[in-house]
Write a protein that holds these residues in place. Structure first.
Motif, PDB file in Angstrom:
ATOM      1  N   UNK A   1       0.842  -1.196   0.000  1.00  0.00           N
ATOM      2  CA  UNK A   1       0.000   0.000   0.000  1.00  0.00           C
ATOM      3  C   UNK A   1       0.876   1.245   0.000  1.00  0.00           C
ATOM      4  N   UNK A   2       1.998   1.187   0.688  1.00  0.00           N
ATOM      5  CA  UNK A   2       2.913   2.330   0.745  1.00  0.00           C
ATOM      6  C   UNK A   2       3.450   2.662  -0.652  1.00  0.00           C
ATOM      7  N   UNK A   3       3.798   1.639  -1.420  1.00  0.00           N
ATOM      8  CA  UNK A   3       4.313   1.862  -2.774  1.00  0.00           C
ATOM      9  C   UNK A   3       3.248   2.516  -3.655  1.00  0.00           C
ATOM     10  N   UNK A   4       2.021   2.040  -3.557  1.00  0.00           N
ATOM     11  CA  UNK A   4       0.922   2.631  -4.332  1.00  0.00           C
ATOM     12  C   UNK A   4       0.695   4.070  -3.890  1.00  0.00           C
ATOM     13  N   UNK A   5       0.730   4.309  -2.583  1.00  0.00           N
ATOM     14  CA  UNK A   5       0.527   5.658  -2.043  1.00  0.00           C
ATOM     15  C   UNK A   5       1.582   6.628  -2.565  1.00  0.00           C
ATOM     16  N   UNK A   6       2.816   6.174  -2.661  1.00  0.00           N
ATOM     17  CA  UNK A   6       3.894   7.038  -3.161  1.00  0.00           C
ATOM     18  C   UNK A   6       3.657   7.431  -4.618  1.00  0.00           C
TER      19      UNK A   6
ATOM     20  N   UNK B   1       0.749   7.566  -6.127  1.00  0.00           N
ATOM     21  CA  UNK B   1      -0.451   8.398  -6.195  1.00  0.00           C
ATOM     22  C   UNK B   1      -0.314   9.713  -5.418  1.00  0.00           C
ATOM     23  N   UNK B   2       0.762   9.853  -4.661  1.00  0.00           N
ATOM     24  CA  UNK B   2       0.989  11.040  -3.831  1.00  0.00           C
ATOM     25  C   UNK B   2      -0.132  11.217  -2.802  1.00  0.00           C
ATOM     26  N   UNK B   3      -0.478  10.099  -2.153  1.00  0.00           N
ATOM     27  CA  UNK B   3      -1.477  10.101  -1.081  1.00  0.00           C
ATOM     28  C   UNK B   3      -0.905   9.302   0.085  1.00  0.00           C
ATOM     29  N   UNK B   4      -1.629   9.263   1.184  1.00  0.00           N
ATOM     30  CA  UNK B   4      -1.181   8.489   2.340  1.00  0.00           C
ATOM     31  C   UNK B   4      -1.491   7.004   2.160  1.00  0.00           C
ATOM     32  N   UNK B   5      -0.769   6.183   2.913  1.00  0.00           N
ATOM     33  CA  UNK B   5      -1.034   4.740   2.891  1.00  0.00           C
ATOM     34  C   UNK B   5      -2.444   4.473   3.394  1.00  0.00           C
ATOM     35  N   UNK B   6      -2.903   5.252   4.373  1.00  0.00           N
ATOM     36  CA  UNK B   6      -4.260   5.086   4.902  1.00  0.00           C
ATOM     37  C   UNK B   6      -5.304   5.319   3.818  1.00  0.00           C
ATOM     38  N   UNK B   7      -5.043   6.283   2.935  1.00  0.00           N
ATOM     39  CA  UNK B   7      -5.991   6.564   1.846  1.00  0.00           C
ATOM     40  C   UNK B   7      -6.055   5.385   0.869  1.00  0.00           C
TER      41      UNK B   7
ATOM     42  N   UNK C   1      -5.539   2.293   1.661  1.00  0.00           N
ATOM     43  CA  UNK C   1      -6.291   1.274   2.384  1.00  0.00           C
ATOM     44  C   UNK C   1      -7.793   1.521   2.263  1.00  0.00           C
ATOM     45  N   UNK C   2      -8.209   2.756   2.422  1.00  0.00           N
ATOM     46  CA  UNK C   2      -9.631   3.098   2.294  1.00  0.00           C
ATOM     47  C   UNK C   2     -10.131   2.835   0.874  1.00  0.00           C
ATOM     48  N   UNK C   3      -9.320   3.175  -0.136  1.00  0.00           N
ATOM     49  CA  UNK C   3      -9.719   2.939  -1.532  1.00  0.00           C
ATOM     50  C   UNK C   3      -9.953   1.461  -1.778  1.00  0.00           C
ATOM     51  N   UNK C   4      -9.064   0.624  -1.238  1.00  0.00           N
ATOM     52  CA  UNK C   4      -9.166  -0.815  -1.472  1.00  0.00           C
ATOM     53  C   UNK C   4     -10.406  -1.422  -0.823  1.00  0.00           C
ATOM     54  N   UNK C   5     -10.907  -0.785   0.221  1.00  0.00           N
ATOM     55  CA  UNK C   5     -12.078  -1.310   0.935  1.00  0.00           C
ATOM     56  C   UNK C   5     -13.394  -0.801   0.369  1.00  0.00           C
ATOM     57  N   UNK C   6     -13.346   0.214  -0.482  1.00  0.00           N
ATOM     58  CA  UNK C   6     -14.571   0.796  -1.024  1.00  0.00           C
ATOM     59  C   UNK C   6     -15.250  -0.161  -1.986  1.00  0.00           C
TER      60      UNK C   6
END
Length: 105
Positions: free
Chosen positions: A44-49, A51-57, A59-64
């Protein structure tokens, strides 16, 4: 001593190998975003980097269960893929093309 999967597969009959491959293909054809990311060996951290968003974001996207296509597209592109939208009808499939606008990740 553990046996390698490749050795086990070689001992299988051609029919069993074909059935195993078909099941693998079926499982890979459909999966949630989180499983897809893991299958591509991405964090998730790699994807966040990307996308220039947080790892928490991420995580939320994946659960939607409901999100904009543009959000899904950028998530898929961050994994190195591309998103195609296909409508399935009894008489065939149609790719929806006007949604192909590339995004900048």
């Amino acid at each position: 001593m553990a046996t390698k999967f490749s050795e086990l597969r070689e001992r299988m009959s051609p029919e069993a190998q074909a059935m195993a491959q078909a099941k693998t293909d079926e499982m890979m054809a459909e999966m949630p975003l989180q499983e897809l990311r893991r299958a591509r060996e991405l964090s998730q951290k790699a994807i966040a980097e990307v996308l220039h968003v947080s790892q928490a974001r991420v995580s939320k996207m994946e659960k939607r269960t409901d999100m904009y296509l543009s959000t899904l597209r950028t998530h898929i592109e961050a994994m190195g893929g591309s998103l195609d939208l296909v409508a399935n009808f009894p008489d065939g499939k149609v790719k929806i093309s006007h949604l192909d606008e590339p995004t900048h990740v």
